[in-house]
Design an enzyme around this catalytic site. Structure first.
Site, mmCIF file in Angstrom:
data_model
loop_
_atom_site.group_PDB
_atom_site.id
_atom_site.type_symbol
_atom_site.label_atom_id
_atom_site.label_comp_id
_atom_site.label_asym_id
_atom_site.label_seq_id
_atom_site.Cartn_x
_atom_site.Cartn_y
_atom_site.Cartn_z
ATOM 1 N N SER A 1 0.843 -1.195 0.000
ATOM 2 C CA SER A 1 0.000 0.000 0.000
ATOM 3 C C SER A 1 0.872 1.237 0.000
ATOM 4 O O SER A 1 2.024 1.220 0.473
ATOM 5 C CB SER A 1 -0.898 0.022 1.246
ATOM 6 O OG SER A 1 -1.543 1.270 1.392
ATOM 7 N N TYR B 1 -1.604 -0.752 10.491
ATOM 8 C CA TYR B 1 -1.736 -1.039 9.062
ATOM 9 C C TYR B 1 -0.494 -0.581 8.292
ATOM 10 O O TYR B 1 0.077 -1.348 7.490
ATOM 11 C CB TYR B 1 -2.979 -0.336 8.521
ATOM 12 C CG TYR B 1 -3.215 -0.524 7.052
ATOM 13 C CD1 TYR B 1 -3.771 -1.706 6.553
ATOM 14 C CD2 TYR B 1 -2.898 0.480 6.139
ATOM 15 C CE1 TYR B 1 -4.005 -1.875 5.202
ATOM 16 C CE2 TYR B 1 -3.131 0.316 4.785
ATOM 17 C CZ TYR B 1 -3.677 -0.861 4.317
ATOM 18 O OH TYR B 1 -3.912 -1.035 2.975
#
Length: 255
Positions: free
Chosen positions: A142, A155
């Site tokens: 990501s 995350y």
């Protein structure tokens, strides 16, 4: 940095995380392009409905945090198709977390899903690819792995670890004839991002994200990132002094 893929027809693709979002959209796109696609995710019923009547698809339910279930799926693909040409590890999860509300149980669950789950997949798939001396493996990380972001206390670090992991894999596997793809999406309209209550610059659809991912793989790119107008801005931001970087992140997200 990787060989180009000029023809998907007959390619054996294992999509891990194929029930929603980018994984689901990319799996269907590859089917449309002529590939054979094994759809894997936790939701067995949805997978069966998805592949019903499609002779070039397999539905293989698994939980990436359970290595045994990943291994069983891999063995089924090899038994049915004789090998694997491309493994795409898309499965992952997101829970927002900030420093004043650390939930250790939720943090460990995210680490298990996003990071240890990827290692479970690698532990099962890499021996197959190495024995073949061919194929490829892609890991979806990501843009959150490029640098610290608000609400991404767990995350972000898991995605940063995946970026590092894919780089190490490339260095180890290039000489063995195995392609490696590091895939870093920006904000994509999925059930995960639907939870966000902050500005998401350059938000794109799952279908557009799937096309960008597949296009990058076709070209043989190692670093596949999209949408570039946002991801390149994030990459450039990391060259700024921290004071400016933190100001920019607050400005962009509103947090």
């Amino acid at each position: 940095m990787n060989p180009r893929i000029n023809e998907w027809r007959g390619q054996r693709v294992w999509m891990i995380g194929a029930s929603t979002g980018i994984g689901e959209a990319a799996a269907h796109l590859l089917l449309d392009l002529g590939a054979r696609v094994a759809f894997s995710a936790r939701s067995a019923d949805k997978l069966e409905q998805t592949v019903a009547g499609e002779p070039r698809a397999l539905a293989l339910a698994l939980d990436v945090t359970d290595r045994a279930s990943v291994d069983m799926a891999c063995q089924r693909i090899v038994a049915e198709w004789g090998g694997i040409d491309l493994v795409l590890i898309v499965a992952g999860g997101y829970n927002e977390m900030r420093a004043d509300a650390i939930d250790l149980a939720a943090a460990n669950q995210m680490i298990d899903l996003n990071l240890r789950g990827a290692f479970n997949c690698l532990d099962v798939a890499l021996p197959v690819l190495i024995k073949q001396g061919a194929g490829g493996i892609g890991i979806v990380a990501s843009v959150a792995g490029y640098g610290g972001l608000p609400k991404a206390l767990v995350y972000g670090p898991t995605k940063a670890a995946l970026i590092n992991l894919s780089e190490s894999l490339y260095l180890d596997l290039r000489s063995r004839g195995i392609a490696v793809y590091q895939i870093n999406p920006g904000f994509v309209d999925t059930p995960l991002t639907a939870k966000n209550d902050f500005k998401m610059p350059a938000l794109m659809s799952a279908a557009d994200a799937a096309y960008a991912m597949v296009d990058g793989i076709e070209r043989g790119d190692f670093h596949i990132h999209f949408p570039k107008r946002f991801t390149n801005s994030m990459r450039l931001a990391r060259l700024l002094p921290y004071r400016l970087y933190f100001w920019l992140i607050h400005k962009v997200t509103g947090l």
